[in-house]
Write a protein that holds these residues in place. Structure first.
Motif, mmCIF file in Angstrom:
data_model
loop_
_atom_site.group_PDB
_atom_site.id
_atom_site.type_symbol
_atom_site.label_atom_id
_atom_site.label_comp_id
_atom_site.label_asym_id
_atom_site.label_seq_id
_atom_site.Cartn_x
_atom_site.Cartn_y
_atom_site.Cartn_z
ATOM 1 N N GLU A 95 1.373 -24.272 -7.942
ATOM 2 C CA GLU A 95 2.209 -23.604 -8.987
ATOM 3 C C GLU A 95 3.211 -22.726 -8.431
ATOM 4 N N TRP A 96 4.237 -22.661 -9.039
ATOM 5 C CA TRP A 96 5.586 -21.910 -8.162
ATOM 6 C C TRP A 96 5.400 -20.634 -9.236
ATOM 7 N N VAL A 97 5.303 -19.422 -8.660
ATOM 8 C CA VAL A 97 5.477 -18.266 -9.075
ATOM 9 C C VAL A 97 6.637 -17.597 -8.870
ATOM 10 N N CYS A 98 7.355 -16.989 -9.892
ATOM 11 C CA CYS A 98 8.758 -16.420 -9.788
ATOM 12 C C CYS A 98 8.734 -14.762 -10.286
ATOM 13 N N ARG A 99 8.919 -13.727 -9.566
ATOM 14 C CA ARG A 99 8.699 -12.339 -10.077
ATOM 15 C C ARG A 99 10.016 -11.735 -10.056
ATOM 16 N N ARG A 100 10.401 -11.012 -11.176
ATOM 17 C CA ARG A 100 11.374 -9.874 -11.088
ATOM 18 C C ARG A 100 10.788 -8.385 -11.035
ATOM 19 N N VAL A 101 9.480 -8.380 -11.573
ATOM 20 C CA VAL A 101 9.034 -7.103 -11.727
ATOM 21 C C VAL A 101 7.459 -6.996 -11.116
ATOM 22 N N ALA A 102 7.426 -6.256 -10.091
ATOM 23 C CA ALA A 102 5.906 -6.436 -9.531
ATOM 24 C C ALA A 102 4.952 -6.007 -10.435
ATOM 25 N N THR A 103 3.858 -6.769 -10.548
ATOM 26 C CA THR A 103 2.651 -6.433 -11.521
ATOM 27 C C THR A 103 1.760 -7.268 -11.144
ATOM 28 N N GLY A 104 0.287 -7.336 -11.788
ATOM 29 C CA GLY A 104 -0.733 -8.073 -11.700
ATOM 30 C C GLY A 104 -1.187 -8.349 -10.149
ATOM 31 N N SER A 105 -1.287 -9.608 -9.906
ATOM 32 C CA SER A 105 -2.060 -10.140 -8.563
ATOM 33 C C SER A 105 -0.971 -9.662 -7.371
ATOM 34 N N PHE A 106 0.239 -9.501 -7.615
ATOM 35 C CA PHE A 106 1.189 -9.141 -6.551
ATOM 36 C C PHE A 106 0.786 -7.629 -6.092
ATOM 37 N N LEU A 107 0.408 -6.810 -7.026
ATOM 38 C CA LEU A 107 -0.073 -5.480 -6.570
ATOM 39 C C LEU A 107 -1.200 -5.598 -5.675
ATOM 40 N N LYS A 108 -2.126 -6.412 -5.949
ATOM 41 C CA LYS A 108 -3.667 -6.409 -5.192
ATOM 42 C C LYS A 108 -3.340 -6.907 -3.612
ATOM 43 N N ARG A 109 -2.382 -8.122 -3.831
ATOM 44 C CA ARG A 109 -1.851 -8.598 -2.690
ATOM 45 C C ARG A 109 -1.115 -7.994 -1.615
ATOM 46 N N ASN A 110 -0.595 -6.774 -2.430
ATOM 47 C CA ASN A 110 0.573 -6.111 -1.559
ATOM 48 C C ASN A 110 0.255 -4.668 -1.824
ATOM 49 N N PRO A 111 -0.862 -3.943 -1.106
ATOM 50 C CA PRO A 111 -0.991 -2.747 -1.646
ATOM 51 C C PRO A 111 -0.236 -1.761 -0.970
ATOM 52 N N GLY A 112 0.360 -0.702 -1.983
ATOM 53 C CA GLY A 112 1.486 0.245 -1.686
ATOM 54 C C GLY A 112 2.811 -0.126 -2.470
ATOM 55 N N LYS A 114 4.518 -0.062 -5.862
ATOM 56 C CA LYS A 114 4.034 0.147 -7.144
ATOM 57 C C LYS A 114 4.399 -0.924 -8.480
ATOM 58 N N GLU A 115 3.600 -0.785 -9.440
ATOM 59 C CA GLU A 115 3.876 -1.702 -10.642
ATOM 60 C C GLU A 115 5.318 -1.085 -11.056
ATOM 61 N N GLY A 116 6.398 -2.342 -11.395
ATOM 62 C CA GLY A 116 7.612 -1.918 -11.769
ATOM 63 C C GLY A 116 8.647 -2.050 -10.714
ATOM 64 N N TYR A 117 8.357 -2.183 -9.412
ATOM 65 C CA TYR A 117 9.305 -2.629 -8.537
ATOM 66 C C TYR A 117 9.820 -3.874 -8.676
ATOM 67 N N ARG A 118 11.145 -3.643 -8.543
ATOM 68 C CA ARG A 118 12.093 -4.954 -9.212
ATOM 69 C C ARG A 118 12.719 -5.665 -7.806
ATOM 70 N N PHE A 119 12.451 -6.791 -7.975
ATOM 71 C CA PHE A 119 12.528 -7.960 -6.786
ATOM 72 C C PHE A 119 14.255 -8.398 -7.050
ATOM 73 N N THR A 120 15.110 -8.137 -6.197
ATOM 74 C CA THR A 120 16.545 -8.651 -6.672
ATOM 75 C C THR A 120 16.765 -9.133 -5.007
ATOM 76 N N PRO A 121 16.888 -10.254 -4.625
ATOM 77 C CA PRO A 121 16.676 -11.601 -5.325
ATOM 78 C C PRO A 121 15.237 -11.598 -5.630
ATOM 79 N N LEU A 122 15.094 -12.525 -6.819
ATOM 80 C CA LEU A 122 13.923 -12.680 -7.347
ATOM 81 C C LEU A 122 12.530 -13.034 -6.279
ATOM 82 N N LYS A 123 11.455 -12.948 -6.450
ATOM 83 C CA LYS A 123 10.352 -13.166 -5.284
ATOM 84 C C LYS A 123 9.875 -14.346 -5.759
#
Ligand SMILES: Nc1ncnc2c1ncn2[C@@H]1O[C@H](COP(=O)(O)OP(=O)(O)OP(=O)(O)O)[C@@H](O)[C@H]1O
Ligand SMILES: *[C@@H]1O[C@H](CO)[C@@H](O)[C@H](O)[C@H]1NC(C)=O
Ligand SMILES: *[C@@H]1O[C@H](CO)[C@@H](O)[C@H](O)[C@H]1NC(C)=O
Ligand SMILES: *[C@@H]1O[C@H](CO)[C@@H](O)[C@H](O)[C@H]1NC(C)=O
Ligand SMILES: CC(=O)N[C@H]1CO[C@H](CO)[C@@H](O)[C@@H]1O
Ligand SMILES: [Mg+2]
Length: 423
Positions: A95-112, A114-123
């Motif tokens: 499963e290829w996951v592509c993120r623009r905004v940090a939320t969900g499981s990304f926050l759990k795996r990357n403590p610190g 915040k929800e809403g962090y914007r990825f540029t380039p995409l994560k």
């Protein structure tokens, strides 16, 4: 049509769909959505009646958008309310996951973070599809070392890079499309398969309510995706009605992604019909971007009154226009147009080997105050016009974006082939 389809044996069945062989169409399969809920609860089942049809609409509109843009997908065509025909693939279990905004499981795996962090380039992230181990996150190295071989294709660095790049392009296309509905595409997960006939890597499986997070106006509290369902504290009929309404909201909007938001046109002015072949190339390339293209004959040297009258014709109806000037020898046409209109003008002179090096200066060396550009290849002139329209027309932008991806992939494959030959 539906009755003409001879359905063969079941090739695969999962939680949400069944895959059938098509007897008369080797290389194609029928992907049938199961109109049932994941949680096996009678209340949920009742309320989610019609879910498969909603998923159908979502998947088929999204794949249509991607396909019209030029992305290679397994989708062939809609068959019924709940089924579509696809090319038969062996699925790559990632499963290829592509993120623009940090939320969900990304926050759990990357403590610190915040929800809403914007990825540029995409994560980009990838997860190995392994239910028993809860789909663990994988590194590129883990994927390479597992040396998957599907439909005869070994998944090596080249294939991984192609999937990585394709995921980014697909995300950007869907992001651009959802932006027309004031909707933020927060993240997305997709899968690729290997076409059993061509051994090509294509986007496969489905893109539906479960594949992305959508936040209207970028606002999490208005989310319209499966998260609403996951967040339900109690599954009441009312709550399920709301979840279903949200899915319907998406399936209604998803149709709009295929509609042009703006329409423009290219008007090619040629100094003489001897330049027709050159102009036809421009028209053909415009058509491939879905842009209307009109050809006119006028000479700024011999009939400037006509040139300006034709210009006024296209300025007068409010349709956004890009002029392309095609004039041999001394190009007076482009500069005269450029000095007299606020619309963009592209010089595309049909240069000849004997005088081209001298003639080109009539397109390049402009008096002050003129902003016309000069593009020598007719295809590139159309592409430049498309880039101008792509600023406001997402359908044009999506075609340009997919074309960039496809060029990148062709280069990658050409290099792989060359390397293999020289071994
Ligand atoms: N075009 C295709 N050709 C062949 N198989 C396909 C195609 N599209 C989807 N499949 C496969 O059909 C199977 C059934 O799909 P479904 O989504 O229901 O499975 P699932 O229970 O969700 O399991 P998974 O975790 O693999 O998604 C999956 O293995 C999926 O990869
Ligand atoms: C959509 O979301 C519902 C609710 O979470 C889920 O049961 C279903 O599997 C998802 N996919 C489709 C195809 O509707
Ligand atoms: C995808 O490619 C980017 C850029 O090359 C790289 O940084 C990233 O690690 C890759 N992601 C995965 C999941 O392979
Ligand atoms: C998007 O938002 C803008 C500004 O708030 C509004 O003018 C426009 O109508 C909205 N478009 C859609 C499709 O909702
Ligand atoms: C019930 C339903 O919405 N079915 C749709 C499935 O997708 C096709 C193509 O978009 C539509 O024509 C059907 O109406
Ligand atoms: Mg699945």
């Amino acid at each position: 049509l539906q009755s003409a389809l001879k359905i063969g044996q079941k090739l695969n069945e999962g939680k949400t769909k069944q895959i059938f062989e098509l007897v008369d169409q080797p290389g194609l399969v029928l992907v049938q959505s199961k109109d049932q809920i994941t949680a096996g609860n009678a209340v949920r089942k009742d309320q989610m009646e019609g879910k498969a049809a909603i998923a159908n609409k979502t998947t088929s509109c999204v794949f249509k958008l991607l396909q019209e843009s030029g992305i290679k997908t397994a989708f062939v065509k809609q068959h019924s309310d709940t089924a579509f025909i696809a090319t038969h693939c062996e699925m790559i279990p990632i499963e290829w996951v592509c993120r623009r905004v940090a939320t969900g499981s990304f926050l759990k795996r990357n403590p610190g973070v915040k929800e809403g962090y914007r990825f540029t380039p995409l994560k980009m992230e990838m997860f190995f599809k392994d239910d028993a181990n809860n789909d663990p996150q994988w590194s590129e190295e883990q994927l390479l070392e597992s040396k998957f071989c599907l439909a005869g294709l070994t998944i090596s660095q080249c294939e991984v890079d192609i999937m990585n790049r394709s995921t980014v392009a697909i995300f950007e296309i869907l992001e651009k499309a959802w932006a027309t509905q004031n909707c933020t595409l927060v993240d997305m997960k997709i899968e690729f398969g290997v076409n059993v006939k061509t051994q090509e890597i294509v986007l496969a499986d489905v893109i539906d309510n479960d594949s992305w997070r959508l936040w209207p106006a970028g606002d999490r509290s208005q989310q319209k995706d499966k998260q609403v369902y996951r967040d339900l504290k109690e599954v009441t009929p009312e709550a399920m009605q709301m979840v279903k309404r949200n899915f319907e909201w998406v399936s209604e909007r998803v149709k709009l992604l295929l509609e042009p938001q703006a329409s423009g046109r290219v008007v090619v002015l040629m100094g003489s019909t001897s330049d027709m072949a050159h102009c036809e190339k421009i028209r053909k390339a415009c058509t491939s971007y879905g842009i209307m293209c009109i050809l006119r004959v006028t000479s700024a040297h011999k009939g400037p009154d006509e040139t300006l009258r034709i210009k006024a014709e296209y300025e007068g109806d409010g349709v956004p226009t890009v002029f392309v000037a095609v004039a041999g020898r001394s190009n007076g046409l482009g500069p005269v147009m450029s000095g007299n209109t606020a619309y963009p003008v592209i010089n595309c002179p049909p240069l000849t080997p004997d005088w081209g090096a001298q003639d080109v200066w009539s397109s390049l060396r402009m008096p002050s105050g003129l902003g016309c550009s000069t593009v020598l290849s007719p295809d590139a002139a159309a592409q430049f016009a498309a880039q101008i329209f792509g600023l406001t027309d997402h359908l044009v932008w999506c075609k340009l974006r997919a074309s960039m991806l496809n060029t990148w992939v062709s280069l990658k494959l050409a290099d792989k082939k060359l390397q293999a030959c020289s071994l």
